[in-house]
Design a protein around this motif. Structure first.
Motif, PDB file in Angstrom:
ATOM      1  N   LYS A  86      -6.229  -6.060  21.949  1.00 14.44           N
ATOM      2  CA  LYS A  86      -7.537  -5.427  21.852  1.00 14.44           C
ATOM      3  C   LYS A  86      -8.014  -5.455  20.408  1.00 14.44           C
ATOM      4  O   LYS A  86      -7.212  -5.528  19.485  1.00 14.44           O
ATOM      5  N   ILE A  87      -9.313  -5.382  20.234  1.00 15.59           N
ATOM      6  CA  ILE A  87      -9.923  -5.321  18.907  1.00 15.59           C
ATOM      7  C   ILE A  87     -10.533  -3.937  18.750  1.00 15.59           C
ATOM      8  O   ILE A  87     -11.234  -3.453  19.652  1.00 15.59           O
ATOM      9  N   ALA A  88     -10.266  -3.306  17.621  1.00 16.60           N
ATOM     10  CA  ALA A  88     -10.883  -2.015  17.306  1.00 16.60           C
ATOM     11  C   ALA A  88     -12.206  -2.274  16.610  1.00 16.60           C
ATOM     12  O   ALA A  88     -12.303  -3.136  15.737  1.00 16.60           O
ATOM     13  N   TYR A  89     -13.230  -1.519  17.002  1.00 15.71           N
ATOM     14  CA  TYR A  89     -14.561  -1.650  16.425  1.00 15.71           C
ATOM     15  C   TYR A  89     -14.965  -0.359  15.730  1.00 15.71           C
ATOM     16  O   TYR A  89     -14.658   0.735  16.215  1.00 15.71           O
ATOM     17  N   ASP A  90     -15.671  -0.489  14.634  1.00 18.99           N
ATOM     18  CA  ASP A  90     -16.221   0.662  13.927  1.00 18.99           C
ATOM     19  C   ASP A  90     -17.301   1.296  14.798  1.00 18.99           C
ATOM     20  O   ASP A  90     -18.202   0.605  15.288  1.00 18.99           O
ATOM     21  N   TYR A  91     -17.196   2.595  14.998  1.00 16.85           N
ATOM     22  CA  TYR A  91     -18.153   3.301  15.852  1.00 16.85           C
ATOM     23  C   TYR A  91     -19.576   3.224  15.309  1.00 16.85           C
ATOM     24  O   TYR A  91     -20.532   3.097  16.069  1.00 16.85           O
ATOM     25  N   TYR A  92     -19.729   3.296  14.007  1.00 14.57           N
ATOM     26  CA  TYR A  92     -21.057   3.380  13.403  1.00 14.57           C
ATOM     27  C   TYR A  92     -21.726   2.020  13.213  1.00 14.57           C
ATOM     28  O   TYR A  92     -22.925   1.879  13.378  1.00 14.57           O
ATOM     29  N   SER A  93     -20.939   1.003  12.862  1.00 19.87           N
ATOM     30  CA  SER A  93     -21.531  -0.311  12.586  1.00 19.87           C
ATOM     31  C   SER A  93     -21.314  -1.325  13.708  1.00 19.87           C
ATOM     32  O   SER A  93     -21.905  -2.390  13.693  1.00 19.87           O
ATOM     33  N   ASN A  94     -20.433  -1.008  14.651  1.00 18.84           N
ATOM     34  CA  ASN A  94     -20.065  -1.918  15.744  1.00 18.84           C
ATOM     35  C   ASN A  94     -19.387  -3.195  15.252  1.00 18.84           C
ATOM     36  O   ASN A  94     -19.272  -4.167  15.992  1.00 18.84           O
ATOM     37  N   GLN A  95     -18.943  -3.189  14.003  1.00 17.85           N
ATOM     38  CA  GLN A  95     -18.242  -4.348  13.444  1.00 17.85           C
ATOM     39  C   GLN A  95     -16.745  -4.228  13.748  1.00 17.85           C
ATOM     40  O   GLN A  95     -16.184  -3.131  13.731  1.00 17.85           O
ATOM     41  N   PRO A  96     -16.083  -5.352  14.001  1.00 17.04           N
ATOM     42  CA  PRO A  96     -14.639  -5.282  14.273  1.00 17.04           C
ATOM     43  C   PRO A  96     -13.852  -4.911  13.018  1.00 17.04           C
ATOM     44  O   PRO A  96     -14.212  -5.305  11.907  1.00 17.04           O
ATOM     45  N   TYR A  97     -12.820  -4.137  13.222  1.00 12.54           N
ATOM     46  CA  TYR A  97     -11.878  -3.828  12.148  1.00 12.54           C
ATOM     47  C   TYR A  97     -10.800  -4.908  12.103  1.00 12.54           C
ATOM     48  O   TYR A  97     -10.418  -5.452  13.144  1.00 12.54           O
ATOM     49  N   THR A 129     -15.497   3.675  52.610  1.00 13.11           N
ATOM     50  CA  THR A 129     -14.206   4.356  52.432  1.00 13.11           C
ATOM     51  C   THR A 129     -14.317   5.719  51.747  1.00 13.11           C
ATOM     52  O   THR A 129     -13.379   6.502  51.779  1.00 13.11           O
ATOM     53  N   GLY A 130     -15.462   5.977  51.083  1.00 16.32           N
ATOM     54  CA  GLY A 130     -15.601   7.215  50.328  1.00 16.32           C
ATOM     55  C   GLY A 130     -14.940   7.158  48.960  1.00 16.32           C
ATOM     56  O   GLY A 130     -14.866   8.162  48.261  1.00 16.32           O
ATOM     57  N   ASN A 131     -14.456   5.981  48.563  1.00 18.22           N
ATOM     58  CA  ASN A 131     -13.791   5.829  47.269  1.00 18.22           C
ATOM     59  C   ASN A 131     -14.792   5.535  46.163  1.00 18.22           C
ATOM     60  O   ASN A 131     -15.856   4.964  46.404  1.00 18.22           O
ATOM     61  N   ILE A 132     -14.398   5.916  44.946  1.00 14.79           N
ATOM     62  CA  ILE A 132     -15.195   5.623  43.757  1.00 14.79           C
ATOM     63  C   ILE A 132     -14.486   4.532  42.980  1.00 14.79           C
ATOM     64  O   ILE A 132     -13.278   4.628  42.738  1.00 14.79           O
ATOM     65  N   GLU A 133     -15.205   3.499  42.616  1.00 16.70           N
ATOM     66  CA  GLU A 133     -14.664   2.434  41.779  1.00 16.70           C
ATOM     67  C   GLU A 133     -15.262   2.584  40.397  1.00 16.70           C
ATOM     68  O   GLU A 133     -16.462   2.801  40.256  1.00 16.70           O
ATOM     69  N   LYS A 134     -14.405   2.463  39.396  1.00 19.50           N
ATOM     70  CA  LYS A 134     -14.847   2.633  38.020  1.00 19.50           C
ATOM     71  C   LYS A 134     -14.462   1.414  37.197  1.00 19.50           C
ATOM     72  O   LYS A 134     -13.388   0.866  37.362  1.00 19.50           O
ATOM     73  N   GLN A 135     -15.364   1.019  36.327  1.00 15.31           N
ATOM     74  CA  GLN A 135     -15.089  -0.040  35.367  1.00 15.31           C
ATOM     75  C   GLN A 135     -15.227   0.571  33.984  1.00 15.31           C
ATOM     76  O   GLN A 135     -16.276   1.127  33.646  1.00 15.31           O
ATOM     77  N   VAL A 136     -14.174   0.476  33.194  1.00 13.87           N
ATOM     78  CA  VAL A 136     -14.201   1.002  31.837  1.00 13.87           C
ATOM     79  C   VAL A 136     -14.794  -0.057  30.925  1.00 13.87           C
ATOM     80  O   VAL A 136     -14.279  -1.163  30.826  1.00 13.87           O
ATOM     81  N   TYR A 137     -15.908   0.275  30.267  1.00 15.75           N
ATOM     82  CA  TYR A 137     -16.520  -0.623  29.296  1.00 15.75           C
ATOM     83  C   TYR A 137     -15.862  -0.462  27.919  1.00 15.75           C
ATOM     84  O   TYR A 137     -15.623  -1.440  27.231  1.00 15.75           O
ATOM     85  N   SER A 138     -15.618   0.805  27.538  1.00 20.82           N
ATOM     86  CA  SER A 138     -15.011   1.054  26.231  1.00 20.82           C
ATOM     87  C   SER A 138     -14.349   2.425  26.197  1.00 20.82           C
ATOM     88  O   SER A 138     -14.670   3.299  27.006  1.00 20.82           O
ATOM     89  N   ILE A 139     -13.419   2.563  25.249  1.00 24.88           N
ATOM     90  CA  ILE A 139     -12.762   3.841  24.979  1.00 24.88           C
ATOM     91  C   ILE A 139     -12.884   4.099  23.483  1.00 24.88           C
ATOM     92  O   ILE A 139     -12.504   3.259  22.664  1.00 24.88           O
ATOM     93  N   LEU A 140     -13.430   5.260  23.147  1.00 33.20           N
ATOM     94  CA  LEU A 140     -13.565   5.676  21.756  1.00 33.20           C
ATOM     95  C   LEU A 140     -12.465   6.684  21.439  1.00 33.20           C
ATOM     96  O   LEU A 140     -12.191   7.581  22.232  1.00 33.20           O
ATOM     97  N   PHE A 159     -12.692   4.887  16.087  1.00 33.69           N
ATOM     98  CA  PHE A 159     -12.979   3.502  16.450  1.00 33.69           C
ATOM     99  C   PHE A 159     -13.009   3.429  17.959  1.00 33.69           C
ATOM    100  O   PHE A 159     -12.617   4.366  18.656  1.00 33.69           O
ATOM    101  N   TYR A 160     -13.488   2.295  18.464  1.00 34.99           N
ATOM    102  CA  TYR A 160     -13.467   2.131  19.903  1.00 34.99           C
ATOM    103  C   TYR A 160     -12.936   0.759  20.275  1.00 34.99           C
ATOM    104  O   TYR A 160     -12.923  -0.168  19.464  1.00 34.99           O
ATOM    105  N   LEU A 161     -12.476   0.660  21.505  1.00 33.02           N
ATOM    106  CA  LEU A 161     -11.968  -0.582  22.073  1.00 33.02           C
ATOM    107  C   LEU A 161     -12.891  -0.984  23.209  1.00 33.02           C
ATOM    108  O   LEU A 161     -13.244  -0.143  24.054  1.00 33.02           O
ATOM    109  N   LYS A 162     -13.290  -2.237  23.246  1.00 34.41           N
ATOM    110  CA  LYS A 162     -14.098  -2.756  24.340  1.00 34.41           C
ATOM    111  C   LYS A 162     -13.179  -3.366  25.389  1.00 34.41           C
ATOM    112  O   LYS A 162     -12.147  -3.941  25.064  1.00 34.41           O
ATOM    113  N   ASN A 163     -13.592  -3.266  26.622  1.00 36.50           N
ATOM    114  CA  ASN A 163     -12.883  -3.946  27.704  1.00 36.50           C
ATOM    115  C   ASN A 163     -13.615  -5.267  27.933  1.00 36.50           C
ATOM    116  O   ASN A 163     -14.587  -5.335  28.664  1.00 36.50           O
ATOM    117  N   GLU A 164     -13.163  -6.295  27.209  1.00 38.86           N
ATOM    118  CA  GLU A 164     -13.863  -7.590  27.251  1.00 38.86           C
ATOM    119  C   GLU A 164     -13.188  -8.554  28.188  1.00 38.86           C
ATOM    120  O   GLU A 164     -12.046  -8.548  28.403  1.00 38.86           O
TER     121      GLU A 164
END
Length: 164
Positions: A86-97, A129-140, A159-164
């Protein structure tokens, strides 16, 4: 709720979780194909999850996170960065660390101070089915901040991680 979120975090780090197309098939308990009928609940939803209780007198927060293995969770996040999964990104600038920048970041903000995660996700509801499906875009990753008297001031986005 934390019980159900911890596996999602670990799966995010290990494999990609994806919302399925309305035409995709699933199987029920008897291995019969079940057509999914997905309804979009939220194309983007952002919410915080406390993973460390900053107030030892708050029993409710303790109860909500009693099954969270903070050290393992946080170590896995950093391991995914250091092994370049995974790549960590700066929260404020969105630039990769760079990895060196993350190491420097850790010197100023120790892992033990990570108190919250913020998820950005897509939620779909399967009407069959009554189920919920979730896709994680990012985790901060957010750090707990304290004042000079060690009272909690709030949280700082790390920082945050994108699910790319």
């Amino acid at each position: 709720m934390i019980k159900s979120i911890l596996p999602a975090i670990l799966m995010f780090l290990l494999i990609s979780v994806s919302c399925q197309d309305n035409n995709s098939n699933n199987t029920d308990k008897e291995n019969n194909p079940v057509k999914k009928n997905l309804e979009l609940w939220a194309d983007t939803i952002i919410y915080d999850v406390l993973i460390q209780n900053p107030d030892p007198t708050d029993e409710w927060q303790d109860q909500k996170i009693k099954h969270v293995n903070h050290k393992k969770l946080v170590d896995d996040i950093f391991s995914s960065i250091y092994t370049e999964k995974k790549i960590a990104y700066d929260y404020y600038s969105n630039q990769p660390y760079t990895i060196d920048e993350i190491r420097e970041f850790e010197e100023g903000y120790p892992r033990t101070d990570i108190g919250k995660l913020q998820f950005e996700e897509c939620w779909k509801y399967d009407q069959n089915t009554g189920n919920i499906e979730k896709q994680v875009y990012s985790i901060l990753v957010a750090y707990t901040l304290y004042d000079s008297s060690q009272n909690i001031r709030g949280y700082k986005a790390g920082f945050y991680l994108k699910n790319e």
